[in-house]
Design a protein around this motif. Structure first.
Motif, PDB file in Angstrom:
ATOM      1  N   ILE A 189       9.106   7.153   2.512  1.00 52.98           N
ATOM      2  CA  ILE A 189       9.595   6.131   3.424  1.00 52.98           C
ATOM      3  C   ILE A 189       9.225   4.791   2.798  1.00 52.98           C
ATOM      4  O   ILE A 189       8.044   4.473   2.673  1.00 52.98           O
ATOM      5  N   PHE A 190      10.220   4.032   2.373  1.00 53.19           N
ATOM      6  CA  PHE A 190       9.999   2.735   1.734  1.00 53.19           C
ATOM      7  C   PHE A 190      10.153   1.629   2.764  1.00 53.19           C
ATOM      8  O   PHE A 190      11.235   1.415   3.297  1.00 53.19           O
ATOM      9  N   GLY A 191       9.041   0.960   3.074  1.00 55.14           N
ATOM     10  CA  GLY A 191       9.054  -0.187   3.972  1.00 55.14           C
ATOM     11  C   GLY A 191       9.217  -1.448   3.145  1.00 55.14           C
ATOM     12  O   GLY A 191       8.308  -1.832   2.403  1.00 55.14           O
ATOM     13  N   SER A 192      10.369  -2.088   3.246  1.00 53.76           N
ATOM     14  CA  SER A 192      10.734  -3.191   2.349  1.00 53.76           C
ATOM     15  C   SER A 192      10.249  -4.567   2.812  1.00 53.76           C
ATOM     16  O   SER A 192      10.717  -5.577   2.316  1.00 53.76           O
ATOM     17  N   GLY A 193       9.329  -4.607   3.745  1.00 58.75           N
ATOM     18  CA  GLY A 193       8.810  -5.879   4.241  1.00 58.75           C
ATOM     19  C   GLY A 193       9.296  -6.173   5.640  1.00 58.75           C
ATOM     20  O   GLY A 193       9.624  -5.264   6.399  1.00 58.75           O
ATOM     21  N   SER A 194       9.387  -7.446   5.974  1.00 62.62           N
ATOM     22  CA  SER A 194       9.748  -7.843   7.339  1.00 62.62           C
ATOM     23  C   SER A 194      11.228  -7.621   7.658  1.00 62.62           C
ATOM     24  O   SER A 194      11.609  -7.624   8.816  1.00 62.62           O
ATOM     25  N   LEU A 204      -3.609   4.253  -1.378  1.00 60.74           N
ATOM     26  CA  LEU A 204      -3.626   3.576  -2.675  1.00 60.74           C
ATOM     27  C   LEU A 204      -3.010   2.185  -2.597  1.00 60.74           C
ATOM     28  O   LEU A 204      -2.019   1.986  -1.886  1.00 60.74           O
ATOM     29  N   PRO A 205      -3.557   1.239  -3.350  1.00 58.89           N
ATOM     30  CA  PRO A 205      -2.882  -0.056  -3.440  1.00 58.89           C
ATOM     31  C   PRO A 205      -1.568   0.121  -4.199  1.00 58.89           C
ATOM     32  O   PRO A 205      -1.468   0.975  -5.080  1.00 58.89           O
ATOM     33  N   TRP A 206      -0.564  -0.664  -3.838  1.00 59.64           N
ATOM     34  CA  TRP A 206       0.734  -0.597  -4.512  1.00 59.64           C
ATOM     35  C   TRP A 206       0.946  -1.932  -5.198  1.00 59.64           C
ATOM     36  O   TRP A 206       0.873  -2.981  -4.565  1.00 59.64           O
ATOM     37  N   VAL A 237       5.245  10.237   2.280  1.00 57.61           N
ATOM     38  CA  VAL A 237       4.519   9.091   1.747  1.00 57.61           C
ATOM     39  C   VAL A 237       5.193   7.825   2.264  1.00 57.61           C
ATOM     40  O   VAL A 237       6.418   7.713   2.220  1.00 57.61           O
ATOM     41  N   ALA A 238       4.387   6.886   2.754  1.00 57.81           N
ATOM     42  CA  ALA A 238       4.899   5.568   3.130  1.00 57.81           C
ATOM     43  C   ALA A 238       4.519   4.592   2.019  1.00 57.81           C
ATOM     44  O   ALA A 238       3.353   4.464   1.669  1.00 57.81           O
ATOM     45  N   ALA A 239       5.524   3.946   1.442  1.00 62.48           N
ATOM     46  CA  ALA A 239       5.312   2.887   0.458  1.00 62.48           C
ATOM     47  C   ALA A 239       5.655   1.585   1.165  1.00 62.48           C
ATOM     48  O   ALA A 239       6.825   1.311   1.435  1.00 62.48           O
ATOM     49  N   LEU A 240       4.629   0.824   1.505  1.00 62.35           N
ATOM     50  CA  LEU A 240       4.795  -0.338   2.376  1.00 62.35           C
ATOM     51  C   LEU A 240       4.597  -1.638   1.602  1.00 62.35           C
ATOM     52  O   LEU A 240       3.540  -1.861   1.021  1.00 62.35           O
ATOM     53  N   LEU A 241       5.605  -2.468   1.609  1.00 64.48           N
ATOM     54  CA  LEU A 241       5.583  -3.743   0.900  1.00 64.48           C
ATOM     55  C   LEU A 241       5.174  -4.840   1.874  1.00 64.48           C
ATOM     56  O   LEU A 241       5.846  -5.064   2.886  1.00 64.48           O
ATOM     57  N   PHE A 242       4.056  -5.480   1.601  1.00 63.48           N
ATOM     58  CA  PHE A 242       3.593  -6.639   2.379  1.00 63.48           C
ATOM     59  C   PHE A 242       3.527  -7.805   1.413  1.00 63.48           C
ATOM     60  O   PHE A 242       2.667  -7.853   0.537  1.00 63.48           O
ATOM     61  N   VAL A 279       0.828  -1.196   0.000  1.00 63.76           N
ATOM     62  CA  VAL A 279       0.000   0.000   0.000  1.00 63.76           C
ATOM     63  C   VAL A 279       0.869   1.255   0.000  1.00 63.76           C
ATOM     64  O   VAL A 279       1.998   1.245   0.491  1.00 63.76           O
ATOM     65  N   VAL A 280       0.326   2.336  -0.566  1.00 61.62           N
ATOM     66  CA  VAL A 280       0.948   3.659  -0.528  1.00 61.62           C
ATOM     67  C   VAL A 280       0.086   4.529   0.382  1.00 61.62           C
ATOM     68  O   VAL A 280      -1.116   4.687   0.139  1.00 61.62           O
ATOM     69  N   VAL A 281       0.701   5.060   1.434  1.00 62.86           N
ATOM     70  CA  VAL A 281      -0.021   5.903   2.389  1.00 62.86           C
ATOM     71  C   VAL A 281       0.530   7.327   2.277  1.00 62.86           C
ATOM     72  O   VAL A 281       1.583   7.634   2.834  1.00 62.86           O
TER      73      VAL A 281
END
Length: 148
Positions: free
Chosen positions: A92-97, A65-67, A140-145, A56-58
């Motif tokens: 801010i790119f969140g690359s997962g766990s 928004l969905p990413w 913006v937070a771009a969060l990879l799940f 998701v993009v926050v």
């Protein structure tokens, strides 16, 4: 666990009767007009009361928004172009766990637009995003799940 009570605007540990300083600063679940991340976990986030269980993009304001990338290997330059179009001062790119860095070629849209980018694991990205949001920054937070 010691009992704690609030008296006359001071918090006291009842066992020792000494002032006690809380270890956790609590933040509001919502910041008016902004997209605050209320909770995060390995499978997604809750933003303004809505749960998202996909990448998701926050943005600091506007629609969440969905990413498109479902995993780290699917990251493309187009994914970061999408972020640049939002015109934040910082992504801010969140690359997962775990922390993983995207290839510099993928970040070219952000670099060309002179938008800062910080990479961290997704839980750290959520916390950092909320701190910057509370400061009034356009972030913006771009969060990879990753989906199994």
């Amino acid at each position: 666990m010691a009992a704690v009570v609030l008296l006359r605007r001071k918090t006291y540990n009842l066992t020792t009767r000494t002032p006690w300083k809380p270890l956790v600063k609590l933040q509001a679940d919502r910041i008016d007009g902004s997209n605050a991340i209320a909770r995060h976990g390995p499978e997604g986030v809750i933003v303004n009361g809505t749960e998202y269980r996909h990448s998701v993009v926050v943005p600091w304001t506007g629609a969440v928004l969905p990413w498109p990338p479902a995993n780290f290997a699917e990251l493309s330059e187009a994914n970061f172009e999408m972020l640049a179009k939002l015109e934040p001062e910082l992504v801010i790119f969140g690359s997962g766990s775990r922390i993983r860095f995207a290839r510099p070629a993928l970040l070219r849209p952000l670099i060309d637009a002179r938008i800062g980018i910080e990479t961290m694991d997704s839980p750290a990205a959520c916390r950092t995003y909320n701190v910057l949001l509370a400061e009034g920054r356009s972030v913006v937070a771009a969060l990879l799940f990753e989906r199994a």
